[in-house]
Motif scaffolding. Structure first.
Motif, mmCIF file in Angstrom:
data_model
loop_
_atom_site.group_PDB
_atom_site.id
_atom_site.type_symbol
_atom_site.label_atom_id
_atom_site.label_comp_id
_atom_site.label_asym_id
_atom_site.label_seq_id
_atom_site.Cartn_x
_atom_site.Cartn_y
_atom_site.Cartn_z
ATOM 1 N N SER A 110 0.819 -1.218 0.000
ATOM 2 C CA SER A 110 0.000 0.000 0.000
ATOM 3 C C SER A 110 0.851 1.266 0.000
ATOM 4 O O SER A 110 0.337 2.351 -0.260
ATOM 5 N N THR A 111 2.157 1.146 0.255
ATOM 6 C CA THR A 111 3.035 2.318 0.241
ATOM 7 C C THR A 111 3.497 2.689 -1.160
ATOM 8 O O THR A 111 4.084 3.742 -1.352
ATOM 9 N N VAL A 112 3.249 1.817 -2.134
ATOM 10 C CA VAL A 112 3.667 2.074 -3.511
ATOM 11 C C VAL A 112 2.632 2.978 -4.179
ATOM 12 O O VAL A 112 1.462 2.634 -4.284
ATOM 13 N N HIS A 113 3.087 4.132 -4.621
ATOM 14 C CA HIS A 113 2.216 5.089 -5.287
ATOM 15 C C HIS A 113 2.158 4.781 -6.788
ATOM 16 O O HIS A 113 3.125 4.266 -7.363
ATOM 17 N N PRO A 114 1.061 5.124 -7.422
ATOM 18 C CA PRO A 114 0.949 4.875 -8.868
ATOM 19 C C PRO A 114 2.087 5.503 -9.672
ATOM 20 O O PRO A 114 2.536 4.929 -10.671
ATOM 21 N N ILE A 115 2.574 6.659 -9.257
ATOM 22 C CA ILE A 115 3.665 7.308 -10.002
ATOM 23 C C ILE A 115 4.942 6.476 -9.911
ATOM 24 O O ILE A 115 5.722 6.432 -10.869
ATOM 25 N N GLN A 116 5.151 5.776 -8.796
ATOM 26 C CA GLN A 116 6.326 4.914 -8.675
ATOM 27 C C GLN A 116 6.237 3.757 -9.670
ATOM 28 O O GLN A 116 7.226 3.426 -10.326
ATOM 29 N N ARG A 117 5.069 3.166 -9.766
ATOM 30 C CA ARG A 117 4.883 2.071 -10.717
ATOM 31 C C ARG A 117 5.072 2.562 -12.146
ATOM 32 O O ARG A 117 5.669 1.885 -12.979
ATOM 33 N N MET A 144 6.928 5.161 -13.113
ATOM 34 C CA MET A 144 8.349 5.443 -13.311
ATOM 35 C C MET A 144 9.132 4.157 -13.578
ATOM 36 O O MET A 144 9.996 4.110 -14.452
ATOM 37 N N ALA A 145 8.826 3.115 -12.812
ATOM 38 C CA ALA A 145 9.522 1.841 -12.994
ATOM 39 C C ALA A 145 9.196 1.222 -14.353
ATOM 40 O O ALA A 145 10.080 0.686 -15.028
ATOM 41 N N ALA A 146 7.940 1.333 -14.758
ATOM 42 C CA ALA A 146 7.530 0.770 -16.046
ATOM 43 C C ALA A 146 8.160 1.527 -17.217
ATOM 44 O O ALA A 146 8.477 0.927 -18.243
ATOM 45 N N SER A 147 8.352 2.832 -17.052
ATOM 46 C CA SER A 147 8.916 3.622 -18.148
ATOM 47 C C SER A 147 10.449 3.596 -18.172
ATOM 48 O O SER A 147 11.048 4.068 -19.126
ATOM 49 N N ASN A 148 11.058 3.060 -17.122
ATOM 50 C CA ASN A 148 12.521 2.938 -17.057
ATOM 51 C C ASN A 148 12.914 1.522 -16.655
ATOM 52 O O ASN A 148 13.543 1.309 -15.617
ATOM 53 N N PRO A 149 12.581 0.528 -17.458
ATOM 54 C CA PRO A 149 12.842 -0.861 -17.055
ATOM 55 C C PRO A 149 14.326 -1.208 -16.934
ATOM 56 O O PRO A 149 14.684 -2.108 -16.189
ATOM 57 N N SER A 150 15.179 -0.480 -17.612
ATOM 58 C CA SER A 150 16.609 -0.797 -17.545
ATOM 59 C C SER A 150 17.270 -0.250 -16.277
ATOM 60 O O SER A 150 18.441 -0.521 -16.035
ATOM 61 N N VAL A 192 18.196 -13.609 3.991
ATOM 62 C CA VAL A 192 19.557 -13.504 3.463
ATOM 63 C C VAL A 192 19.712 -14.551 2.365
ATOM 64 O O VAL A 192 19.267 -15.683 2.501
ATOM 65 N N GLY A 193 20.302 -14.136 1.253
ATOM 66 C CA GLY A 193 20.507 -15.005 0.107
ATOM 67 C C GLY A 193 19.415 -14.906 -0.936
ATOM 68 O O GLY A 193 19.537 -15.468 -2.023
ATOM 69 N N GLU A 194 18.353 -14.176 -0.625
ATOM 70 C CA GLU A 194 17.228 -14.049 -1.550
ATOM 71 C C GLU A 194 17.567 -13.081 -2.681
ATOM 72 O O GLU A 194 18.116 -12.008 -2.452
ATOM 73 N N PRO A 195 17.231 -13.433 -3.927
ATOM 74 C CA PRO A 195 17.438 -12.494 -5.030
ATOM 75 C C PRO A 195 16.364 -11.407 -4.999
ATOM 76 O O PRO A 195 15.196 -11.682 -4.730
ATOM 77 N N VAL A 196 16.796 -10.168 -5.240
ATOM 78 C CA VAL A 196 15.887 -9.023 -5.244
ATOM 79 C C VAL A 196 16.263 -8.102 -6.395
ATOM 80 O O VAL A 196 17.313 -8.246 -7.006
ATOM 81 N N ALA A 197 15.386 -7.146 -6.651
ATOM 82 C CA ALA A 197 15.672 -6.099 -7.637
ATOM 83 C C ALA A 197 15.270 -4.774 -7.008
ATOM 84 O O ALA A 197 14.217 -4.678 -6.371
ATOM 85 N N PHE A 198 16.116 -3.758 -7.174
ATOM 86 C CA PHE A 198 15.869 -2.432 -6.616
ATOM 87 C C PHE A 198 15.846 -1.424 -7.749
ATOM 88 O O PHE A 198 16.724 -1.432 -8.612
ATOM 89 N N HIS A 199 14.836 -0.575 -7.755
ATOM 90 C CA HIS A 199 14.732 0.498 -8.746
ATOM 91 C C HIS A 199 15.006 1.809 -8.006
ATOM 92 O O HIS A 199 14.137 2.324 -7.308
#
Length: 85
Positions: A7-14, A16-22, A60-67
């Motif tokens: 619920s902390t993820v704002h639509p603008i964050q989504r 931004m992430a979608a428009s900058n996938p790299s 610990v050891g879990e793969p993640v992705a950070f934008h």
């Protein structure tokens, strides 16, 4: 796979992430204590992140992705807000 979006993820964050996938940084969790997660990025750097969303069981050891632009952390099946600590 179903993805839960915090619920902390704002639509603008989504948007931004979608428009900058790299811009996503991939890594492995090397430390997780409370709301702070330390990620060893695949380029050799380390990122200390403060997870703003609800408590997520990030192991610990879990793969993640950070934008860093959108301040999003994707771990397991959850997408939550995370900021550089």
């Amino acid at each position: 796979m179903s993805r839960t979006i915090s619920s902390t993820v704002h639509p603008i964050q989504r948007c931004m992430a979608a428009s900058n996938p790299s811009a996503w940084w991939d890594g492995l969790v090397v430390g997780a204590e409370g709301a702070t997660v330390t990620v060893a990025l695949l380029d050799g750097a380390t990122a200390n992140l403060r997870v703003v969303g609800p408590a997520v069981d990030i192991a610990v050891g879990e793969p993640v992705a950070f934008h860093p632009v959108a301040e999003l952390l994707s771990a397991s099946a959850i997408l939550t807000t995370a900021r550089a600590a």
